[in-house]
Design a protein around this motif. Structure first.
Motif, mmCIF file in Angstrom:
data_model
loop_
_atom_site.group_PDB
_atom_site.id
_atom_site.type_symbol
_atom_site.label_atom_id
_atom_site.label_comp_id
_atom_site.label_asym_id
_atom_site.label_seq_id
_atom_site.Cartn_x
_atom_site.Cartn_y
_atom_site.Cartn_z
ATOM 1 N N UNK B 13 85.664 36.111 40.429
ATOM 2 C CA UNK B 13 86.622 35.457 41.324
ATOM 3 C C UNK B 13 87.211 34.205 40.669
ATOM 4 N N UNK B 14 86.368 33.457 39.961
ATOM 5 C CA UNK B 14 86.874 32.249 39.285
ATOM 6 C C UNK B 14 87.856 32.600 38.172
ATOM 7 N N UNK B 15 87.691 33.785 37.585
ATOM 8 C CA UNK B 15 88.603 34.181 36.496
ATOM 9 C C UNK B 15 89.979 34.556 37.030
ATOM 10 N N UNK B 16 90.096 34.694 38.337
ATOM 11 C CA UNK B 16 91.359 35.163 38.922
ATOM 12 C C UNK B 16 92.354 34.053 39.252
ATOM 13 N N UNK B 17 91.959 32.807 39.036
ATOM 14 C CA UNK B 17 92.932 31.730 39.290
ATOM 15 C C UNK B 17 92.646 30.543 38.377
ATOM 16 N N UNK B 18 93.676 29.735 38.213
ATOM 17 C CA UNK B 18 93.493 28.577 37.334
ATOM 18 C C UNK B 18 93.941 27.265 37.976
ATOM 19 N N UNK B 19 94.678 27.332 39.090
ATOM 20 C CA UNK B 19 95.164 26.092 39.701
ATOM 21 C C UNK B 19 94.000 25.194 40.077
ATOM 22 N N UNK B 20 94.220 23.906 39.898
ATOM 23 C CA UNK B 20 93.215 22.915 40.302
ATOM 24 C C UNK B 20 93.451 22.524 41.763
ATOM 25 N N UNK B 21 92.369 22.139 42.418
ATOM 26 C CA UNK B 21 92.440 21.566 43.774
ATOM 27 C C UNK B 21 93.068 22.513 44.790
ATOM 28 N N UNK B 22 92.883 23.819 44.576
ATOM 29 C CA UNK B 22 93.349 24.803 45.547
ATOM 30 C C UNK B 22 92.155 25.639 45.976
ATOM 31 N N UNK B 23 91.844 25.599 47.248
ATOM 32 C CA UNK B 23 90.679 26.331 47.736
ATOM 33 C C UNK B 23 91.031 27.803 47.925
ATOM 34 N N UNK B 24 90.195 28.669 47.382
ATOM 35 C CA UNK B 24 90.408 30.110 47.450
ATOM 36 C C UNK B 24 89.281 30.724 48.281
#
Lengths: 123, 123
Positions: B13-24
């Motif tokens: 799941x962490x590999x699926x996004x890179x934006x900082x300070x955005x809760x997924x």
């Protein structure tokens, strides 16, 4: 519990007990409990009618048997058992899990029986 | 979300996004959301009047500044910020955290402002 300004180390907390199938409460979040448990072997089939239940595997390998199939969890993997879903955890090797559910939920849910044990606070 | 009989891998799941300070949001537990976020730098001081908030560090290192001192979290460590407690997370290096709180809680709490962002569901 929830001491002011103190980090809770999962590894340290896990080093503080060795009993299997005993839930140890390590933190509270509103009316939920964060618990640790060490599992080995097979538990009992049961369900929780009123709540979902989260399992996050820390070490080892956990199979959550469900009536319509198994979910296998490796370290760093989580699964939420839906309320009302019969399930039975089984671990071939000793497995450490983090559990999350409302306080007071019993480990054996609706099944009861000799393996029923309330969560204990880990001091 | 909460797909039947499917493990949720935090690393995947962490590999699926890179934006900082955005809760997924990666899972739901009753009316709570399990969320991931990547943090680097300093956030804003804020509080949540109606709920505690759990942080579990997965990688990196997080300092949760509180008005009466700091809590430093290494990987595998968690902390529950009590409801009403002003706090400000800061991370010198990129840090991945698991967050847990009731659904709909905003990242900036009572502070609002330009860094406010609702949690997004990670497909």
């Amino acid at each position: 519990m929830n001491e002011p300004n103190t980090a809770v180390s999962l590894a340290h907390r896990l080093s503080q007990f060795s009993e299997l199938w005993t839930q140890k409460t390590i933190a509270r979040l509103n009316d939920y409990e964060v618990k640790l448990a060490k599992l080995k072997g097979e538990f009992v089939w049961h369900k929780h009618e009123d709540t979902d239940e989260l399992f996050l595997v820390i070490s080892g390998r956990l199979t959550i048997q469900l009536r319509d199939g198994d979910v296998v969890l490796e370290p760093g993997e989580l699964f939420v058992v839906p309320r009302g879903a019969e399930h039975c955890p089984v671990a071939d090797e000793e497995t450490a899990v983090l559990l999350l559910e409302p306080e007071g939920v019993l480990n054996t849910g609706d099944a009861g029986g000799p393996r029923t044990k309330p969560a204990e606070t880990l001091d």
